[in-house]
Motif scaffolding. Structure first.
Motif, PDB file in Angstrom:
ATOM      1  N   TYR A  90      14.133  -8.368  19.846  1.00  0.00           N
ATOM      2  CA  TYR A  90      13.718  -9.425  20.781  1.00  0.00           C
ATOM      3  C   TYR A  90      14.705  -9.734  21.880  1.00  0.00           C
ATOM      4  O   TYR A  90      14.258  -9.963  23.085  1.00  0.00           O
ATOM      5  CB  TYR A  90      13.554 -10.751  19.932  1.00  0.00           C
ATOM      6  CG  TYR A  90      13.070 -11.710  21.111  1.00  0.00           C
ATOM      7  CD1 TYR A  90      12.354 -12.269  21.530  1.00  0.00           C
ATOM      8  CD2 TYR A  90      14.351 -13.003  20.930  1.00  0.00           C
ATOM      9  CE1 TYR A  90      12.108 -13.590  22.227  1.00  0.00           C
ATOM     10  CE2 TYR A  90      14.397 -14.028  21.830  1.00  0.00           C
ATOM     11  CZ  TYR A  90      13.158 -14.330  22.501  1.00  0.00           C
ATOM     12  OH  TYR A  90      13.179 -15.296  23.063  1.00  0.00           O
ATOM     13  N   GLU A  93      14.453  -7.059  24.721  1.00  0.00           N
ATOM     14  CA  GLU A  93      13.454  -7.222  25.624  1.00  0.00           C
ATOM     15  C   GLU A  93      13.516  -8.269  26.429  1.00  0.00           C
ATOM     16  O   GLU A  93      13.284  -8.168  27.776  1.00  0.00           O
ATOM     17  CB  GLU A  93      11.977  -7.805  24.780  1.00  0.00           C
ATOM     18  CG  GLU A  93      11.670  -6.594  23.973  1.00  0.00           C
ATOM     19  CD  GLU A  93      10.431  -7.130  22.876  1.00  0.00           C
ATOM     20  OE1 GLU A  93      10.006  -8.454  23.106  1.00  0.00           O
ATOM     21  OE2 GLU A  93       9.901  -6.474  21.886  1.00  0.00           O
ATOM     22  N   SER A 178       8.624  -8.841  13.521  1.00  0.00           N
ATOM     23  CA  SER A 178       8.817  -9.076  14.975  1.00  0.00           C
ATOM     24  C   SER A 178       9.100 -10.609  15.005  1.00  0.00           C
ATOM     25  O   SER A 178       8.555 -11.568  14.290  1.00  0.00           O
ATOM     26  CB  SER A 178       7.598  -8.752  15.606  1.00  0.00           C
ATOM     27  OG  SER A 178       7.434  -7.335  15.573  1.00  0.00           O
ATOM     28  N   VAL A 179       9.449 -11.132  16.183  1.00  0.00           N
ATOM     29  CA  VAL A 179       9.954 -12.657  16.699  1.00  0.00           C
ATOM     30  C   VAL A 179       8.192 -12.661  16.938  1.00  0.00           C
ATOM     31  O   VAL A 179       7.755 -12.081  17.897  1.00  0.00           O
ATOM     32  CB  VAL A 179      10.881 -12.573  17.779  1.00  0.00           C
ATOM     33  CG1 VAL A 179      10.699 -14.064  18.273  1.00  0.00           C
ATOM     34  CG2 VAL A 179      12.072 -12.439  17.112  1.00  0.00           C
ATOM     35  N   ARG A 181       6.283 -14.944  19.557  1.00  0.00           N
ATOM     36  CA  ARG A 181       6.719 -15.498  20.799  1.00  0.00           C
ATOM     37  C   ARG A 181       5.751 -16.828  20.966  1.00  0.00           C
ATOM     38  O   ARG A 181       4.761 -16.804  20.732  1.00  0.00           O
ATOM     39  CB  ARG A 181       6.207 -14.679  21.896  1.00  0.00           C
ATOM     40  CG  ARG A 181       6.846 -13.072  21.704  1.00  0.00           C
ATOM     41  CD  ARG A 181       8.518 -13.474  22.255  1.00  0.00           C
ATOM     42  NE  ARG A 181       9.018 -12.163  22.522  1.00  0.00           N
ATOM     43  CZ  ARG A 181       9.180 -11.647  23.777  1.00  0.00           C
ATOM     44  NH1 ARG A 181       8.786 -12.253  24.750  1.00  0.00           N
ATOM     45  NH2 ARG A 181       9.895 -10.541  24.003  1.00  0.00           N
TER      46      ARG A 181
END
Length: 597
Positions: A90, A93, A178-179, A181
């Protein structure tokens, strides 16, 4: 809402049994191979700190976001915990070297998106939204996906669950790859930025609905039509769609009015409804005045406006389920595989099982399992009653007439002036028109003078007939005579096919006994409250006000049947909830007799 607050202790054994049965299933070859860890001594924050090899970055994030303190306090939380790999990806990104490079306000939003003020285990996951919103106010969706011949659970369709049900003293941790969002685009922005809905977006802009879907107020549930679907139907531009929708209008105002009706028919009325909700609701009120959408599942397909009218099947329009349930800042977006237009509707019968309340249906180990659950005022969205401290009850089985309640469950209300003076239900969607309203309840048992007697109201208008739960019907009375007296037998138990009874020296079978077993079924009666006039299509209010009785009212169903339709048939199969005709029962009886010979 915390729905389990009032569960009685008798359900604890059922929960334990469910966990024992289903946890191995979740670990089978057909489900994700996940491991459960249990530690009731640590708090969630302590657990993260004690496992820094996996969560050191999350610990740093929580402290910088000033959010660690509540995860180290007692309460009930579910944390979707991104591990170090997830947070590293994350940060890469967004171009940040560490969490120290991310604004504190952004980190706080991330925390709020990953924490739910409820304890939700994988046993409560469905393919759809989770039971409760996160601290951001959004629903996180869950779904099972098959990749490389293995099943994986994902949140919001991309964050994989890699370790499940890590139970702490103050809640549950689910490790994610995964984070997740925060969804910061409005429905209008999400549709336009996607680039796949240019014609639909132009329709929104031309009718002013783009601005409505742009604001955060809502919520909005949108059924969006992609350009590919329009192309399949022969439309390559908004102008071509407009001409097809309003071919006979002579001025721009009338043309846009028709387009406005088309657009508003693709948006539900102030509701956020994921696929799971649509299937539970079955009917949704659109933003087009007095127009509704219906929803049903056929196999794995979810269909809009797939109906049977006057015995004729009208095929529906499929929702593209894998890309639907798309959460946006102010609602949810579903994508259609086919477009649909406004459908002319007539009043249709609604056979409403009042025990099918969403909050009860979500209670694991409770819904349609033998037992009783007490419910507090405010716990159910669509049922309210007199007295903040008074309780009503959901009961399954335990009636002495098992098999004749529909699904064998009901809502129990101590309806009398001294306790609960009144109870009010919000109805399912009713199409505008005139109906006869039948209150279907369990009647007298034991002491004839104890069951409830009460008034019925529809939208605050009192009905002409009082509901009297002290009458047991004679199932040898012709059904036409019962109807003239304001009563009907509304259910059919398939287990009664072989029942016979001696009447006036003759042996009569179930088809000669009004299709009902006398010992318990004759207590299950529909009583005519009166004729109602539904002025506008939508949900309405039904209210019951107690007159007398010490043993309460057991509500099973309420039927709304158009005045011109048969009020007695079809009946409801008490085992399956399906509607069944007299001809079908007769055929089933003949088959039963044939098998006995």
């Amino acid at each position: 809402m915390k729905t389990m607050k009032y569960i009685q202790m008798k359900w604890m054994g059922a929960w334990l049994l469910i966990a024992i049965v289903f946890i191995p299933v979740l670990q089978s070859c057909e489900e994700p191979d996940l491991q459960e860890r249990t530690n009731f001594q640590e708090l969630i924050g302590e657990y993260l700190e004690n496992n820094k090899e996996d969560y050191s970055m999350l610990v740093d994030l929580l402290y910088r976001a000033e959010s660690m303190s509540f995860l180290k306090a007692y309460g009930g939380y579910t944390l979707l915990a991104p591990d170090n790999d997830a947070l590293s990806a994350y940060l890469s990104e967004i171009g940040a070297a560490s969490v120290d490079d991310v604004p504190v306000a952004d980190l706080k939003e991330l925390v709020r998106y990953h924490v739910i003020k409820d304890t939700i285990s994988t046993l409560e996951f469905v393919d759809g939204r989770m039971n409760s919103t996160n601290m951001f106010g959004h629903y996180i969706t869950t779904g099972t996906f098959y990749e490389d011949n293995e099943a994986v659970i994902k949140f919001n369709k991309y964050a994989e669950l890699t370790e499940q049900d890590i139970r702490m003293a103050n809640g549950i941790v689910h490790r994610v790859s995964s984070v997740i969002r925060p969804e910061m685009e409005s429905a209008a922005e999400a549709l336009e930025n996607d680039g796949s809905y240019t014609i639909f977006v132009e329709a929104l802009k031309q009718t002013g609905w783009y601005d409505t879907l742009m604001v955060t107020e809502g919520p909005h549930t949108v059924f969006a039509v992609p350009d590919l679907v329009y192309a399949e139907e022969g439309f390559s531009s908004f102008e071509e769609l407009l001409e097809d929708i309003a071919p006979e209008t002579t001025n721009l105002t009338d043309t846009l009015n028709e387009m406005n009706r088309y657009v508003t028919y693709h948006i539900l009325d102030h509701n956020i409804r994921y696929i799971t909700d649509l299937l539970n609701d079955r009917v949704g009120l659109s933003r087009t005045f007095n127009e509704v959408l219906t929803f049903r599942m056929e196999g794995t397909r979810v269909l809009v406006n797939d109906d049977i009218f006057a015995g004729i099947h009208e095929p529906g329009f499929e929702i593209d389920r894998p890309v639907s349930d798309r959460t946006v800042l102010n609602g949810v977006i579903h994508e259609m595989k086919e477009d649909f237009r406004i459908k002319e509707r007539f009043p249709f019968a609604v056979y409403w099982d009042v025990a099918e309340q969403l909050e009860i249906m979500k209670m694991p180990g409770v819904f349609r399992r033998p037992g009783t659950v007490s419910l507090a005022n405010g716990q159910l969205e669509n049922i309210t009653w007199y007295g903040e401290n008074n309780e009503i009850f959901y009961t399954a089985g335990l009636s002495g007439a098992e098999g004749w309640h529909v699904y064998d469950d009901r809502i129990n209300v101590n309806l009398r002036p001294e306790v609960i003076q009144w109870v009010e239900f919000k109805t399912p969607i009713l199409v505008a028109g005139e109906y006869k309203m039948w209150v279907c309840t369990r009647n007298v048992y034991g002491d004839n003078n104890r069951k409830a007697i009460y008034y019925a109201y529809f939208n605050d208008e009192i009905m002409p007939n009082i509901i009297n739960n002290r009458r047991t019907l004679n199932n040898t009375t012709p059904e036409e005579q019962l109807e003239m007296e304001g009563f009907k037998l509304y259910g059919w138990n398939p287990n009664d096919l072989g029942v016979t009874r001696e009447v006036d020296g003759e042996i009569r079978n179930i088809t000669q006994l009004n299709y009902m077993h006398n010992s318990g079924a004759s207590r299950m009666t529909g009583q005519l409250a009166g004729v109602i006039k539904v002025e506008t299509t939508g949900s309405h209010r039904v209210k019951f006000v107690g007159i007398t009785g010490t043993n309460g009212a057991w509500f099973d169903m309420i039927h709304f049947i158009p005045v011109e339709e048969d009020q007695l048939w079809p009946r409801v199969n008490t085992k399956t909830g399906e509607l069944v005709s007299k001809e079908e029962i007769n055929a089933a009886y003949e088959e039963y007799i044939s098998n006995q010979e």
